[in-house]
Design a protein around this motif. Structure first.
Motif, PDB file in Angstrom:
ATOM      1  N   THR A  23       1.110  -1.291   0.159  1.00 18.02           N
ATOM      2  CA  THR A  23       0.187  -0.530   0.085  1.00 18.02           C
ATOM      3  C   THR A  23       1.190   0.970   0.207  1.00 18.02           C
ATOM      4  N   ASP A  33       0.912   7.701  -9.981  1.00 22.70           N
ATOM      5  CA  ASP A  33      -0.411   7.862 -10.909  1.00 22.70           C
ATOM      6  C   ASP A  33       0.685   8.347 -11.517  1.00 22.70           C
ATOM      7  N   ARG A  86      -0.338  -4.761 -11.163  1.00 23.08           N
ATOM      8  CA  ARG A  86      -1.525  -4.038 -10.800  1.00 23.08           C
ATOM      9  C   ARG A  86      -1.570  -3.233  -9.516  1.00 23.08           C
ATOM     10  N   TRP A  87      -2.532  -1.873 -10.100  1.00 24.34           N
ATOM     11  CA  TRP A  87      -1.828  -0.751  -9.596  1.00 24.34           C
ATOM     12  C   TRP A  87      -3.902  -0.288  -8.996  1.00 24.34           C
ATOM     13  N   ASP A  88      -3.975  -0.025  -7.625  1.00 24.78           N
ATOM     14  CA  ASP A  88      -5.633   0.046  -7.543  1.00 24.78           C
ATOM     15  C   ASP A  88      -5.182   1.730  -7.000  1.00 24.78           C
ATOM     16  N   PRO A  89      -5.328   3.088  -7.480  1.00 24.33           N
ATOM     17  CA  PRO A  89      -5.657   4.071  -6.760  1.00 24.33           C
ATOM     18  C   PRO A  89      -6.364   4.769  -5.768  1.00 24.33           C
ATOM     19  N   ALA A  90      -7.472   4.037  -5.500  1.00 26.39           N
ATOM     20  CA  ALA A  90      -8.743   4.312  -4.886  1.00 26.39           C
ATOM     21  C   ALA A  90      -8.229   3.865  -3.211  1.00 26.39           C
ATOM     22  N   THR A  91      -7.258   2.468  -3.762  1.00 26.43           N
ATOM     23  CA  THR A  91      -7.073   1.855  -2.210  1.00 26.43           C
ATOM     24  C   THR A  91      -6.082   2.193  -2.256  1.00 26.43           C
ATOM     25  N   ARG A  92      -4.689   2.555  -3.235  1.00 28.73           N
ATOM     26  CA  ARG A  92      -3.657   2.756  -3.270  1.00 28.73           C
ATOM     27  C   ARG A  92      -2.468   1.423  -2.765  1.00 28.73           C
ATOM     28  N   ARG A  93      -3.674   0.391  -3.900  1.00 26.13           N
ATOM     29  CA  ARG A  93      -2.821  -0.970  -3.398  1.00 26.13           C
ATOM     30  C   ARG A  93      -1.863  -1.390  -4.811  1.00 26.13           C
ATOM     31  N   ARG A  95       0.980  -3.940  -6.998  1.00 28.78           N
ATOM     32  CA  ARG A  95       1.573  -5.826  -7.384  1.00 28.78           C
ATOM     33  C   ARG A  95       2.446  -5.710  -7.994  1.00 28.78           C
TER      34      ARG A  95
END
Length: 277
Positions: A23, A33, A86-93, A95
């Motif tokens: 995270t 981003d 693998r990037w989730d900007p909402a959770t900032r997670r 991989r």
């Protein structure tokens, strides 16, 4: 187990052949981003997953410690591209797949310049120009005539009246090139800008590319993309309407998008016609 980089916090999860999910803190998330947007904007010509490729070519430590000459051949390693992230900007997670290493060199320094310029202008209530290793960002009210900038292949070179000078009033100006950070492996001249399509240095077309844009991130992204794209770069820059100065490996200069023709020692603004000496 890889050490957790500063600014990241490990979260539970299986490795599945890659690194554990992490995270990111807010600042590093902004840098990620920015890098991923640059990759999308340039159709992959600027790709943050070239870290392992740059390292394989020999830039695997601070540049001052890189051996300038090595008889061993360079290793060419094609990067995985964004499919390895693998990037989730909402959770900032975040991989990364196995073997993927990020290199934010094309965007992170420029992002720092933009952030610093905005914060400094807000703090002092005056116009400021921030320069970080050749990446320039202006914010606030500029001085009369704009910020005067001498353009050179190497930003740390001593000032010279023989070099062209341009002015900007706002936004960013950045120069990318192969003159400052290069070394030899197996008889080949290598440098820090990698073509993500091959994992190797791009064909030698441009020695340096300078671009002015709305901010330093866009300027440095487009300058780096131009070095990678080679002969296709002028058409991209013309389509985007960005002032640019491209220096070929033989030293001849192409100016585009209103960048003034070279007139050493003169104070020029950033408007004019395309010039190709």
């Amino acid at each position: 187990m890889q050490p957790v980089p500063r600014g990241l916090r490990a979260v539970p999860g299986q490795r599945r052949g890659g690194r554990p999910p992490l995270t990111a803190g807010p600042l590093f998330a902004e840098a990620l981003d920015t890098a991923f947007r640059a990759a999308e904007a340039t159709a992959g010509a600027v790709d943050p997953t070239v870290g392992a490729s740059v390292s394989a070519l020999g830039y695997d430590r601070t540049f001052a410690s890189v051996r300038p000459e090595d008889v061993r051949p360079a290793v060419v390693l094609r990067p995985a591209g964004l499919r390895g992230v693998r990037w989730d900007p909402a959770t900032r997670r975040l991989r990364l797949a196995a073997g993927v290493a990020l290199d934010l060199g094309a965007t992170a320094k420029a992002l720092c310049a933009d952030r610093a310029a905005r914060r400094a202008a807000e703090a002092c209530g005056r116009g400021v120009l921030v320069g970080l290793g050749g990446d320039l960002s202006a914010a606030g009210e500029p001085p009369e005539g704009g910020w005067q900038i001498e353009v050179a292949d190497v930003h740390s070179a001593p000032s010279s009246p023989d070099r062209p000078v341009v002015s900007i009033r706002a936004g960013g100006l950045a120069t990318s090139g192969t003159a400052a950070r290069s070394w030899r492996r197996g008889g080949r001249v290598l440098h820090h800008i990698v073509d993500p399509a091959t994992g190797d240095v791009p064909p030698p077309v441009w020695r340096t590319v300078s671009v002015a844009a709305a901010d330093c991130v866009e300027a440095n992204t487009e300058a780096t993309a131009a070095v990678v794209l080679g002969s296709a770069a002028p058409e991209r820059l013309r389509r985007r309407g960005l002032p640019a100065r491209l220096v070929r490996v033989d030293g001849s200069v192409l100016t585009l998008g209103g960048w003034p023709p070279d007139r050493p020692g003169r104070r020029e603004n950033s408007r004019g016609d395309d010039q190709e000496p």
